[in-house]
Design a protein around this motif. Structure first.
Motif, PDB file in Angstrom:
ATOM      1  N   ILE A  32      17.192 -68.278 -41.260  1.00 59.07           N
ATOM      2  CA  ILE A  32      15.998 -67.572 -40.971  1.00 59.07           C
ATOM      3  C   ILE A  32      14.794 -67.950 -41.409  1.00 59.07           C
ATOM      4  N   ASP A  33      14.721 -68.403 -42.523  1.00 57.99           N
ATOM      5  CA  ASP A  33      13.567 -68.913 -43.552  1.00 57.99           C
ATOM      6  C   ASP A  33      12.529 -68.124 -43.582  1.00 57.99           C
ATOM      7  N   ILE A  34      12.613 -66.889 -43.712  1.00 53.95           N
ATOM      8  CA  ILE A  34      11.393 -66.057 -43.721  1.00 53.95           C
ATOM      9  C   ILE A  34      10.334 -66.473 -44.607  1.00 53.95           C
ATOM     10  N   LEU A  35      10.870 -66.951 -45.891  1.00 57.04           N
ATOM     11  CA  LEU A  35       9.887 -67.278 -46.791  1.00 57.04           C
ATOM     12  C   LEU A  35       9.210 -68.482 -46.442  1.00 57.04           C
ATOM     13  N   GLY A  36       9.760 -69.549 -45.863  1.00 56.09           N
ATOM     14  CA  GLY A  36       9.234 -70.801 -45.295  1.00 56.09           C
ATOM     15  C   GLY A  36       8.190 -70.571 -44.009  1.00 56.09           C
ATOM     16  N   SER A  37       8.542 -69.189 -43.521  1.00 52.54           N
ATOM     17  CA  SER A  37       7.589 -68.687 -42.364  1.00 52.54           C
ATOM     18  C   SER A  37       6.364 -68.078 -42.915  1.00 52.54           C
ATOM     19  N   ILE A  38       6.131 -67.831 -44.007  1.00 51.70           N
ATOM     20  CA  ILE A  38       5.014 -67.019 -44.334  1.00 51.70           C
ATOM     21  C   ILE A  38       3.840 -67.517 -44.110  1.00 51.70           C
ATOM     22  N   PRO A  39       3.530 -68.973 -44.096  1.00 48.47           N
ATOM     23  CA  PRO A  39       2.349 -69.408 -43.347  1.00 48.47           C
ATOM     24  C   PRO A  39       2.100 -68.990 -41.993  1.00 48.47           C
ATOM     25  N   ILE A  40       3.163 -68.903 -41.198  1.00 47.73           N
ATOM     26  CA  ILE A  40       2.785 -68.620 -39.802  1.00 47.73           C
ATOM     27  C   ILE A  40       2.538 -67.064 -39.863  1.00 47.73           C
ATOM     28  N   ILE A  41       3.383 -66.277 -40.560  1.00 50.76           N
ATOM     29  CA  ILE A  41       3.168 -64.828 -40.735  1.00 50.76           C
ATOM     30  C   ILE A  41       1.706 -64.643 -41.014  1.00 50.76           C
ATOM     31  N   LEU A  42       1.122 -65.431 -41.879  1.00 54.87           N
ATOM     32  CA  LEU A  42       0.017 -64.977 -42.352  1.00 54.87           C
ATOM     33  C   LEU A  42      -1.155 -65.440 -41.516  1.00 54.87           C
ATOM     34  N   ASP A  43      -0.806 -66.308 -40.544  1.00 50.53           N
ATOM     35  CA  ASP A  43      -1.599 -66.952 -39.473  1.00 50.53           C
ATOM     36  C   ASP A  43      -1.900 -65.589 -38.395  1.00 50.53           C
ATOM     37  N   ILE A  44      -0.695 -65.145 -38.178  1.00 52.52           N
ATOM     38  CA  ILE A  44      -0.537 -64.289 -37.083  1.00 52.52           C
ATOM     39  C   ILE A  44      -1.132 -62.919 -37.660  1.00 52.52           C
ATOM     40  N   GLN A  45      -1.032 -62.586 -38.855  1.00 51.41           N
ATOM     41  CA  GLN A  45      -1.661 -61.177 -39.407  1.00 51.41           C
ATOM     42  C   GLN A  45      -3.094 -61.463 -39.573  1.00 51.41           C
ATOM     43  N   LYS A  46      -3.576 -62.855 -39.893  1.00 48.27           N
ATOM     44  CA  LYS A  46      -5.165 -63.007 -39.682  1.00 48.27           C
ATOM     45  C   LYS A  46      -5.784 -62.883 -38.201  1.00 48.27           C
ATOM     46  N   ARG A  47      -4.899 -63.362 -37.254  1.00 47.61           N
ATOM     47  CA  ARG A  47      -5.483 -63.250 -35.841  1.00 47.61           C
ATOM     48  C   ARG A  47      -5.289 -61.670 -35.242  1.00 47.61           C
ATOM     49  N   VAL A  64       9.568 -59.104 -46.781  1.00 53.45           N
ATOM     50  CA  VAL A  64       8.849 -60.143 -46.696  1.00 53.45           C
ATOM     51  C   VAL A  64       7.605 -59.938 -45.908  1.00 53.45           C
ATOM     52  N   LEU A  65       7.984 -59.252 -44.709  1.00 51.56           N
ATOM     53  CA  LEU A  65       6.643 -59.181 -43.443  1.00 51.56           C
ATOM     54  C   LEU A  65       5.917 -58.136 -44.353  1.00 51.56           C
ATOM     55  N   LYS A  66       6.104 -56.966 -44.975  1.00 52.35           N
ATOM     56  CA  LYS A  66       5.514 -56.016 -45.517  1.00 52.35           C
ATOM     57  C   LYS A  66       4.417 -56.676 -46.807  1.00 52.35           C
ATOM     58  N   LEU A  67       5.093 -57.622 -47.298  1.00 53.72           N
ATOM     59  CA  LEU A  67       4.307 -58.156 -48.717  1.00 53.72           C
ATOM     60  C   LEU A  67       4.000 -59.655 -48.372  1.00 53.72           C
ATOM     61  N   SER A  68       3.899 -60.062 -47.105  1.00 54.60           N
ATOM     62  CA  SER A  68       3.565 -61.451 -46.965  1.00 54.60           C
ATOM     63  C   SER A  68       2.564 -62.109 -47.681  1.00 54.60           C
ATOM     64  N   LYS A  69       1.284 -61.413 -47.664  1.00 49.78           N
ATOM     65  CA  LYS A  69       0.027 -61.671 -48.202  1.00 49.78           C
ATOM     66  C   LYS A  69       0.321 -61.958 -49.792  1.00 49.78           C
ATOM     67  N   PRO A  70       0.899 -60.990 -50.590  1.00 51.62           N
ATOM     68  CA  PRO A  70       1.095 -61.178 -51.844  1.00 51.62           C
ATOM     69  C   PRO A  70       2.058 -62.488 -52.177  1.00 51.62           C
ATOM     70  N   ILE A  71       3.113 -62.443 -51.618  1.00 54.35           N
ATOM     71  CA  ILE A  71       4.225 -63.665 -51.743  1.00 54.35           C
ATOM     72  C   ILE A  71       3.541 -64.875 -51.451  1.00 54.35           C
ATOM     73  N   GLY A  72       2.831 -65.172 -50.324  1.00 58.27           N
ATOM     74  CA  GLY A  72       2.147 -66.436 -50.020  1.00 58.27           C
ATOM     75  C   GLY A  72       1.175 -66.878 -51.400  1.00 58.27           C
ATOM     76  N   GLN A  73       0.458 -65.773 -51.658  1.00 55.93           N
ATOM     77  CA  GLN A  73      -0.465 -66.254 -52.860  1.00 55.93           C
ATOM     78  C   GLN A  73       0.228 -66.496 -54.115  1.00 55.93           C
ATOM     79  N   ARG A  74       1.474 -65.920 -54.612  1.00 51.11           N
ATOM     80  CA  ARG A  74       2.042 -66.101 -55.478  1.00 51.11           C
ATOM     81  C   ARG A  74       2.767 -67.362 -55.627  1.00 51.11           C
TER      82      ARG A  74
END
Length: 192
Positions: free
Chosen positions: A18-33, A148-158
């Motif tokens: 699933i690689d949800i952590l590796g998908s954080i950049p994609i999740i952050l991009d979706i969140q931004k849009r 991870v979906l709930k905390l994607s922003k802080p995880i990506g920054q960390r």
């Protein structure tokens, strides 16, 4: 019935695929849009897809005249390719980020979380482990996906970009080893 070692193995394999952590950049991009992500909805839809395939995958295979061992071998090759993708940093299976829909379901629930790699892996795992342990492994991963979906922003920054890359490569190597084990188990004849 429940085996902690099997549950951990299943959970780790699914976590890697699933690689949800590796998908954080994609999740952050979706969140931004979109402004926000419906974490609950994406997790539930992904879970439904995974459980439907876990229970009906055999019937679908029988419809095409394919046995589980053959599908597991094919699955091990796909898992191997996913591992190569993660270790070498190349893209083989990912959807183009520019073609993503505005919905939380696509691309998050499908194909990012419950995509072809996940479905293939579920069938392969079902051939190797007890179904109850696979189910628990799916639930463990869905809980982690939700967090991870709930905390994607802080995880990506960390983690930062280099932290995410290291994590991806480590899980890529684990996937390669698991793929080889699945291949060996299902290609060799069982002793009589």
């Amino acid at each position: 019935m429940f085996n902690f070692k099997e549950i951990m193995s299943v959970s780790l394999v699914l976590f890697s695929v699933i690689d949800i952590l590796g998908s954080i950049p994609i999740i952050l991009d979706i969140q931004k849009r979109q402004g926000h992500i419906e974490s609950e909805k994406a997790t539930i839809v992904a879970g439904v897809l995974m459980f439907v395939f876990l229970f009906l995958g055999d019937s679908i295979l029988k419809l095409f005249g394919i046995d589980i061992a053959s599908f597991a071998v094919a699955g091990s090759i796909i898992i191997f390719a996913l591992g190569i993708e993660m270790v070498l940093g190349i893209t083989l299976f990912r959807e183009d980020a520019e073609e993503q829909s505005t919905s939380t379901i696509v691309p998050l629930a499908f194909p990012l979380i419950a995509g072809a790699g996940t479905m293939t892996t579920l069938i392969s795992l079902k051939a190797e482990y007890e179904q109850a342990n696979v189910m628990v492994g799916v639930v463990v991963n869905l809980l982690f996906v939700y967090l991870v979906l709930k905390l994607s922003k802080p995880i990506g920054q960390r983690l930062g970009k280099s932290g995410l890359n290291i994590l991806r490569k480590v899980f890529g190597i684990i996937l390669l080893a698991i793929a080889i084990k699945l291949f060996k188990t299902n290609i060799l004849p069982t002793p009589v």
